[in-house]
Design a protein around this motif. Structure first.
Motif, PDB file in Angstrom:
ATOM      1  N   VAL A 160      44.422  69.330 109.221  1.00  0.00           N
ATOM      2  CA  VAL A 160      43.181  68.887 108.580  1.00  0.00           C
ATOM      3  C   VAL A 160      43.404  67.739 107.595  1.00  0.00           C
ATOM      4  N   GLY A 161      44.642  67.319 107.414  1.00  0.00           N
ATOM      5  CA  GLY A 161      44.895  66.214 106.485  1.00  0.00           C
ATOM      6  C   GLY A 161      46.375  66.048 106.233  1.00  0.00           C
ATOM      7  N   ASN A 162      46.696  65.067 105.408  1.00  0.00           N
ATOM      8  CA  ASN A 162      48.077  64.821 104.985  1.00  0.00           C
ATOM      9  C   ASN A 162      48.066  64.415 103.527  1.00  0.00           C
ATOM     10  N   ALA A 163      48.958  65.025 102.771  1.00  0.00           N
ATOM     11  CA  ALA A 163      48.945  64.832 101.321  1.00  0.00           C
ATOM     12  C   ALA A 163      49.501  63.484 100.881  1.00  0.00           C
ATOM     13  N   PHE A 164      50.314  62.841 101.719  1.00  0.00           N
ATOM     14  CA  PHE A 164      50.965  61.608 101.290  1.00  0.00           C
ATOM     15  C   PHE A 164      50.048  60.397 101.494  1.00  0.00           C
ATOM     16  N   PRO A 165      50.030  59.473 100.545  1.00  0.00           N
ATOM     17  CA  PRO A 165      49.163  58.296 100.666  1.00  0.00           C
ATOM     18  C   PRO A 165      49.684  57.306 101.701  1.00  0.00           C
ATOM     19  N   ASP A 166      48.780  56.456 102.190  1.00  0.00           N
ATOM     20  CA  ASP A 166      49.194  55.374 103.080  1.00  0.00           C
ATOM     21  C   ASP A 166      50.063  54.378 102.324  1.00  0.00           C
ATOM     22  N   PHE A 167      49.678  54.093 101.104  1.00  0.00           N
ATOM     23  CA  PHE A 167      50.491  53.227 100.249  1.00  0.00           C
ATOM     24  C   PHE A 167      50.020  53.383  98.811  1.00  0.00           C
ATOM     25  N   ILE A 168      50.864  52.947  97.890  1.00  0.00           N
ATOM     26  CA  ILE A 168      50.523  52.872  96.473  1.00  0.00           C
ATOM     27  C   ILE A 168      50.834  51.457  96.005  1.00  0.00           C
ATOM     28  N   SER A 169      49.896  50.854  95.313  1.00  0.00           N
ATOM     29  CA  SER A 169      50.129  49.517  94.776  1.00  0.00           C
ATOM     30  C   SER A 169      49.680  49.476  93.322  1.00  0.00           C
ATOM     31  N   SER A 170      50.191  48.511  92.604  1.00  0.00           N
ATOM     32  CA  SER A 170      49.812  48.359  91.202  1.00  0.00           C
ATOM     33  C   SER A 170      49.811  46.882  90.830  1.00  0.00           C
ATOM     34  N   LEU A 171      48.994  46.578  89.845  1.00  0.00           N
ATOM     35  CA  LEU A 171      48.922  45.224  89.306  1.00  0.00           C
ATOM     36  C   LEU A 171      49.084  45.305  87.796  1.00  0.00           C
ATOM     37  N   GLY A 172      50.115  44.655  87.303  1.00  0.00           N
ATOM     38  CA  GLY A 172      50.357  44.624  85.869  1.00  0.00           C
ATOM     39  C   GLY A 172      50.221  43.218  85.326  1.00  0.00           C
ATOM     40  N   SER A 173      49.795  43.103  84.095  1.00  0.00           N
ATOM     41  CA  SER A 173      49.625  41.803  83.455  1.00  0.00           C
ATOM     42  C   SER A 173      50.156  41.874  82.036  1.00  0.00           C
ATOM     43  N   ASN A 174      50.970  40.887  81.668  1.00  0.00           N
ATOM     44  CA  ASN A 174      51.530  40.797  80.320  1.00  0.00           C
ATOM     45  C   ASN A 174      51.156  39.451  79.715  1.00  0.00           C
ATOM     46  N   PHE A 175      50.345  39.489  78.652  1.00  0.00           N
ATOM     47  CA  PHE A 175      49.967  38.284  77.923  1.00  0.00           C
ATOM     48  C   PHE A 175      50.739  38.249  76.598  1.00  0.00           C
ATOM     49  N   LYS A 176      51.181  37.072  76.232  1.00  0.00           N
ATOM     50  CA  LYS A 176      51.820  36.903  74.927  1.00  0.00           C
ATOM     51  C   LYS A 176      51.416  35.544  74.369  1.00  0.00           C
ATOM     52  N   TRP A 177      50.631  35.539  73.305  1.00  0.00           N
ATOM     53  CA  TRP A 177      50.219  34.301  72.650  1.00  0.00           C
ATOM     54  C   TRP A 177      50.583  34.397  71.177  1.00  0.00           C
ATOM     55  N   LYS A 178      51.557  33.559  70.802  1.00  0.00           N
ATOM     56  CA  LYS A 178      52.105  33.604  69.450  1.00  0.00           C
ATOM     57  C   LYS A 178      52.506  35.044  69.123  1.00  0.00           C
ATOM     58  N   GLY A 179      51.870  35.677  68.147  1.00  0.00           N
ATOM     59  CA  GLY A 179      52.269  37.042  67.793  1.00  0.00           C
ATOM     60  C   GLY A 179      51.435  38.125  68.428  1.00  0.00           C
ATOM     61  N   ILE A 180      50.518  37.757  69.340  1.00  0.00           N
ATOM     62  CA  ILE A 180      49.605  38.723  69.938  1.00  0.00           C
ATOM     63  C   ILE A 180      50.030  39.017  71.376  1.00  0.00           C
ATOM     64  N   GLY A 181      50.140  40.276  71.702  1.00  0.00           N
ATOM     65  CA  GLY A 181      50.482  40.683  73.066  1.00  0.00           C
ATOM     66  C   GLY A 181      49.433  41.636  73.622  1.00  0.00           C
ATOM     67  N   PHE A 182      49.081  41.440  74.900  1.00  0.00           N
ATOM     68  CA  PHE A 182      48.105  42.311  75.557  1.00  0.00           C
ATOM     69  C   PHE A 182      48.616  42.625  76.965  1.00  0.00           C
ATOM     70  N   ASN A 183      48.740  43.913  77.284  1.00  0.00           N
ATOM     71  CA  ASN A 183      49.276  44.335  78.571  1.00  0.00           C
ATOM     72  C   ASN A 183      48.389  45.405  79.189  1.00  0.00           C
ATOM     73  N   PHE A 184      48.328  45.405  80.529  1.00  0.00           N
ATOM     74  CA  PHE A 184      47.639  46.498  81.211  1.00  0.00           C
ATOM     75  C   PHE A 184      48.285  46.721  82.578  1.00  0.00           C
ATOM     76  N   LEU A 185      48.048  47.910  83.122  1.00  0.00           N
ATOM     77  CA  LEU A 185      48.560  48.258  84.441  1.00  0.00           C
ATOM     78  C   LEU A 185      47.480  49.005  85.205  1.00  0.00           C
ATOM     79  N   LEU A 186      47.056  48.419  86.332  1.00  0.00           N
ATOM     80  CA  LEU A 186      46.111  49.040  87.250  1.00  0.00           C
ATOM     81  C   LEU A 186      46.872  49.580  88.453  1.00  0.00           C
ATOM     82  N   GLU A 187      46.521  50.779  88.889  1.00  0.00           N
ATOM     83  CA  GLU A 187      47.199  51.381  90.041  1.00  0.00           C
ATOM     84  C   GLU A 187      46.171  51.763  91.100  1.00  0.00           C
TER      85      GLU A 187
END
Length: 342
Positions: A160-187
């Motif tokens: 009736v199904g399979n527990a394993f995914p077809d694939f897993i992907s992620s997108l990460g972004s790292n910003f650094k401007w002078k002393g300010i850093g902003f990061n995120f990770l989407l999966e």
């Protein structure tokens, strides 16, 4: 109890890949393919309860696991004051049952009991398969009886199904401007089925929105007997009431209800940092003063009806996949940080 003739497992692994760099290291690509063959895998296999044992630990077949991993990262902008880096990750993992002993029909890792959903493997299966009971179908259409109700086939469990995914992907972004850093990770996880152990009881108690229709006559989608040995579009109304949702021969043991797609898009984490480097820090003879705030597991978009589908009912190492519920859901977390160096 252990088999007296047990022998050690034998693993044979192959892996190859590439590590490439372009444009003075601004674009980076890592790829790997792996394949592992396990012979004489040791599992605890169920036995007849009349033997006085619930299972015996023995060699229970040959298995193969293989997959791909791809990592691409790039510095979109790179200067003295500003850097923007993107990181893309993509991976697959799949397992196959090559052989199990002739005296074993299947190996059951988890059994939901009366609901009928099992995590088990049979010869030729993919690892992670789920078995259970499904509605009766005729010519690809759900069959409805003379009273307009569906019919669950309880003769045997089917895949009736399979527990394993077809694939897993992620997108990460790292910003650094002078002393300010902003990061995120989407999966993003595509595919992978889940049985929620608490869902069937919720249905019986009328908690989910799927049970909102009550004490109404509804013509369900499907086919019925046409009186000539064939089938035609159903026109018979069925009374949808409490008994319908509680009926294990009609509704609440059907895998189509109990097993769900557990794909998701998740904001895995997001963080903001600020590094202070000014007269204030120099006057205090500080080498570094950094403030940070971060959050994890705060947003998820999924077709799964339940708690966060990343949760697992069983612990790591149990070989049970595709079962969730009856456990504490994954939590969100928030943190604030202050880092001072002299």
């Amino acid at each position: 109890m252990g088999d007296l003739d047990i022998v050690p497992e034998r693993n044979q692994s192959t892996e190859f890949g590439a590590d490439l760099r372009f444009m003075k290291d601004r674009i980076r690509l890592d790829y790997a393919y792996y394949k592992t063959r396990v012979k004489d895998q040791i599992f605890t296999v169920g036995t007849a309860y009349s033997s006085g044992l619930s299972g015996i630990t023995r060699n229970a077949g040959d298995y193969e696991v293989f997959g791909h991993e791809l990592l691409v990262s790039a510095d979109i902008i790179r200067s003295n004051d500003f850097r923007w880096e993107l990181i893309l990750n993509w991976s697959t993992s799949e397992g196959k049952v090559l052989e199990i002993p002739d005296d074993i029909e299947s190996i059951i890792f988890a059994d939901s009991g009366f609901a009928g959903i099992t995590s088990e493997i049979r010869a030729g299966d993919k690892m992670g398969n789920l078995y259970g009971y499904k509605w009766r179908y005729e010519n690809g259409e759900r069959y409805l009886d003379a009273n307009g109700f569906p019919e669950i086939v309880l003769d045997e469990r089917v895949k009736v199904g399979n527990a394993f995914p077809d694939f897993i992907s992620s997108l990460g972004s790292n910003f650094k401007w002078k002393g300010i850093g902003f990061n995120f990770l989407l999966e993003y996880k595509e595919g992978g089925d889940l049985y929620d152990s608490g869902l069937r009881n919720s249905i019986r108690n009328g908690n989910p929105l799927s049970t909102l229709v009550r004490d109404e006559e509804v013509v369900l989608d499907g086919v019925m007997d046409d009186g000539s040995g064939g089938f035609t579009t159903n026109t018979t109304p069925a009374l949808i009431d409490q008994d319908y949702y509680r009926n294990s021969n009609v509704y609440n043991r059907a895998a189509e209800i109990l097993v769900q797609d557990a794909s998701w898009v998740k904001l895995r984490n997001v963080s903001l940092t600020y590094d202070m480097d000014n007269k204030f820090t120099r006057d205090l003879k500080m080498e570094k003063l950094s403030l940070s705030v971060s959050a994890s597991n705060i947003l998820v978009w999924t077709p799964f009806d339940g708690f966060d589908p990343e949760g697992n009912q069983y612990s790591a190492g149990s070989n049970v996949y595709g079962f969730t519920g009856l456990s504490v859901p994954l939590s969100q977390s928030y943190s604030f940080g202050l880092n001072i160096s002299f």
